[in-house]
Design an enzyme around this catalytic site. Structure first.
Site, PDB file in Angstrom:
ATOM      1  N   ARG A   9       0.829  -1.213   0.000  1.00 57.31           N
ATOM      2  CA  ARG A   9       0.000   0.000   0.000  1.00 57.31           C
ATOM      3  C   ARG A   9       0.863   1.261   0.000  1.00 57.31           C
ATOM      4  NH1 ARG A   9      -2.438  -3.794  -0.907  1.00 57.31           N
ATOM      5  NH2 ARG A   9      -4.626  -4.259  -0.524  1.00 57.31           N
TER       6      ARG A   9
ATOM      7  N   GLU B 168       1.989   1.770  -3.415  1.00 53.51           N
ATOM      8  CA  GLU B 168       0.853   2.307  -4.179  1.00 53.51           C
ATOM      9  C   GLU B 168       0.704   3.811  -3.948  1.00 53.51           C
ATOM     10  OE1 GLU B 168      -2.679  -0.180  -4.367  1.00 53.51           O
ATOM     11  OE2 GLU B 168      -3.897   1.578  -3.913  1.00 53.51           O
TER      12      GLU B 168
ATOM     13  N   SER C 239      15.241  14.720   3.090  1.00 50.72           N
ATOM     14  CA  SER C 239      16.304  13.758   3.389  1.00 50.72           C
ATOM     15  C   SER C 239      15.708  12.471   3.941  1.00 50.72           C
ATOM     16  CB  SER C 239      17.270  14.342   4.419  1.00 50.72           C
ATOM     17  OG  SER C 239      18.269  13.383   4.728  1.00 50.72           O
TER      18      SER C 239
END
Lengths: 148, 148, 148, 148, 148, 148, 148, 148, 148, 148
Positions: free
Chosen positions: H89, H92, H115
């Site tokens: 996920r 995604e 960073s």
């Protein structure tokens, strides 16, 4: 328990050591040559009788019998594109003639496929004035695209 | 100038529009069916006569003639692993039976390969009580591993 | 001539512009909903009548008709692993449950596969106290591994 | 400690050796068939009771119990594109019908997905005059795209 | 039984330990240098006599003899694109000059290929005012594209 | 401005249309055959004189001249593993003999590589009782691993 | 019709030309900043009102409106592993901390996932003595693994 | 000596066996929860004191201590695209919102990055009428593109 | 015999256990720091004296000596794109500045390359008001493209 | 509007046509040579003044100015592994020396990275008795792993 892959390697080793041939093994099993080879390499499950007969002539133990009987997870190539030249040539045939075969299946049969499940294959040797030839016959049921 | 790929698409389009078949085109060229199909799809170079005869019956112009005559850079699959099911089944055959074919070639011929260059193929239809079958015959010269 | 992919995009565009639905298009063709959608997206060839009926209601021209009738080279995903979340979840189902489905097919049917050719699918909506559910039914003929 | 993958292989081996079925194991656990299979193959964690009941009927030891209880890192396919034909057909369904399923989910539910988490599946056998059919039902909660 | 890869590693190790050279091994086998090296690295099968002679001078046992005799599954690169600089330069030659070689083969021979089966290669050292040069000669039979 | 790839395609097209050969073009440039072919295919920059002489005999315009002179970003293969059989055989040579070539370079020269920059190649035709042979000679300066 | 990708590029261009900001566009739409940005880049469908309001302030035409309203096929990265450093750092976070996040979700919630559908995100700026910091908050509903 | 990966598996196993939590381990080390988890999974080096304190409460030996102290070669995903749904996920999110995050960082900070080195993350649980939510906060120093 | 990779791991382990540094090892060998590190990690062959001196100070046995002397098959990255952030930044430099470096080499030297064989590198620390800096200097002989 | 990639190609073309050098362009901009080259190739955004000055000397129009000012999506390699030999050698350096550089950064600085953001590079020419040398200096701020 051995994996089917490991059992296949044990089969090849024993076959070489004992000077057997795939044809001899197919005769013992009274089964088609290519099917026998594929099954002993781990790509088809064998019946208990077949597995025991094969293991017996190959002088292999019950762990090989068990592995030969098991349901395979099929797929025998190490890479998506095979590197061994003997196998690669068939991939090359697919690269060069894949769409040709597709066109001709559609022209002769309509929209559908050649089954690779209801399927058999033969590898034959044909003498020819230009030198002996390898003839591989792929023979599968035509499956028409059919909605339900 | 058209690429051979673009010429191949123009051929398929004209063939569909004119209601032609690959068999009819092969008859016009007096050439084997599968070779004709592969050549018109851009995988083999045609002679001037063949390219003109094909373009004429397909009602296509001189740019297609030129493209059909050109030397191809072969390879007809869009992906290393084909997605079209009709073509994929042949890749699956390779995945399941590749090592089987290799073993049988070595058993019947020794160490070597089936040539994909000195090679022909046929796609046939065989009637069978269990349903019609697709029979693809791959027929290539055996080439023995030979050092020089 | 349009490719089937381009025709599919034209279909989606016209459908949106005209406020049509896939259901309405399936009704016009008197064909199953999922088949109609797949065919209009370019994954199945249509008959001349179907293609013309669809183009007519979508107010599209003869180039779309021709493309809808053409034999597809199937495969609709842009990447081997789909990125769109709605499609990815089905890939995830395969990642998590693929071997489970394989085991259960073998337990219930023996060694073989579910055909994706003699096959239909439905996408349904089921109301549930916990919220509405998507129910996708895959229904394919069992094909037993059978040598020739 | 065994990995869940190794525990899964031990389960399949024991199940074959003892002549058990996934159905029998599901009955012992009083759990759905496909869930049980997936969990025993290492894709779901089991409760202590389930793991012990399963290990007991499979005659497996505490290391398997521990592995069956552990939280899985899910993903059961060896390659991004599966090679086993029984599993590949479902990938093929995704290749051919993925965008069709997406379109129909959006038409019937709006913008969102079928959950693969709040989800169940069944593999059934349906008799049909044309031959027995595999029916796989995927049933997941609809999740609407919703910002926060 | 050792794999051919493992036997190859044992050969390299013994050769280093005993201070042998590939040339010395080729002399013992009375075989071409590059063929001998390739065969001892596992890319060609050896005859019983060759395998025993090689194992004897390398002070290796019968398992190595057996492995050297076995039919190879060829393909010696760990990655599709090699990372070792000495090998990579040949891949780079292919990247930069592949189409050049193809054009010149077609200009000098017509449509066909250089066989990699009926083939030999040499690696030579040539002194040159600008510094010593590596000269690799690839020498394969021309195979003309020929339909059957 | 044309890319070097596009200029290369224009060169091949003009060469075919005018019935020229790579040898003829090399004679015009008074340059080695393989270098000329590679440069005209876009893998080497040409001097202004060379580019103009080539464009003149090929009847191509100043945009091709400009492209032939430009510094290339080298790399002529469409895929990491080439699909064209004429080119693939050289990749296969690398797969089968790559480590052999490496071993022999190290045995004859020590730790280092064959340069692919200070490098030339020839494609020759050799008559042989067994049939004509393709002889490709790769000739590069030996570069020893040397720290600074 | 424009694709959503092309519409997204037109949006970025107009935004730059007109000196607008994503914040200003979000204010116009009265919608969350990140949602607005994602939708204008083509990852979410907009309502007719939103699309028209956005196009109006961006001085773009009805083809952009239509594209902004269309259902997206989501996935905005050009490669599976992103190359742009600003985006790559988030992939790196996943490489280094992915299993950490998984462990902590399981410890705090049990077996399940963070939804990426019922989900929102914020990108904030936080002043800090050590220099300003980027704070990205991912906020998704917990979905528990639940069988049906 | 154990690799850090093997040490990480030993940690997870011991933690499960002893009924410990990551929170408890973080408390023992008096270190942030996510840092502790990442370090124990092998993605950060620990000081001697931390490694010994962790090994002590986990009842693990000096080889684990040594591994926990070692400098890691970071990267914890088995595949470039993760298959585990809980981790996927987040991939995604990157696929759908990656360019959105990039645009907003540039709008709020200028040309630069967040960073991933001067960086911390938290995984929190937030109760919500619509169900509990996973809140992952990524907090990294802004680094401006700066030449030297 | 150990592989060079295994020997490299043994070196890192011993160096950590004995509290040695790469600098100390380079001093013992009286060899450049980066060369020493690379050689001990398995990327360069060592002379017998170097290998024995290194093994002696590292308190490692003759199998490590033998491995350190062996000819390497070079290539130290586990993936084509490295995942470790410290190494990845150099890949990122290549992604962002690769064509810049190429343009400047061509502008300053003409058509050719920086050798990676006749090559040395240094990793230095430079103090700077803005914080300490890593300075990596790549120093390779210019090799001009030269035909033969 | 042009993409930054297209603008970069227009820059290279104009630079060649006008006989300019990157050094000359850097002088015009009064900016470092490598930064100027990278920015003109599309990897850094330019200020309005810089973009206009560059376009003016290159005799390019306002669309190039606009593109040079735009925020880049960085990443200049066409493939994950570059094929151009001049660029590849730097990838090879990473393959052979990547872990060496990592070890030395950790030995000299501790756990952290060389920034590729707060970073500059130079490409210099150094005369040497053994032939001129390419010296590429990478100079980036050290960033220590630091939790928040």
């Amino acid at each position: 328990m051995l994996t089917k892959m490991e059992a296949g390697r044990a089969v090849v080793e024993a076959k070489t050591r004992l000077g057997l041939t795939w044809q001899k093994l197919a005769d013992v099993l009274d089964a088609p040559l290519a099917w026998t080879t594929a099954a002993l390499l781990g790509q088809h499950p064998m019946s208990a009788e077949q597995a025991e007969a094969a293991a017996s002539v190959l002088e292999l133990g019950p762990d090989v019998v068990e592995a030969l009987r098991a349901q395979p997870s099929r797929g025998a190539l190490e890479d998506a594109v095979p590197t061994d030249p003997t196998i690669y040539r068939f991939y090359e045939v697919l690269q060069v003639y894949g769409p040709t075969i597709k066109e001709l299946i559609h022209e002769k049969f309509g929209d559908g496929i050649m089954s690779a499940i209801n399927f058999k294959l033969d590898v034959d040797r044909r003498e020819d004035p230009g030198g002996e030839r390898v003839v591989v016959t792929l023979d599968g049921k035509f499956l028409k695209y059919q909605w339900g």
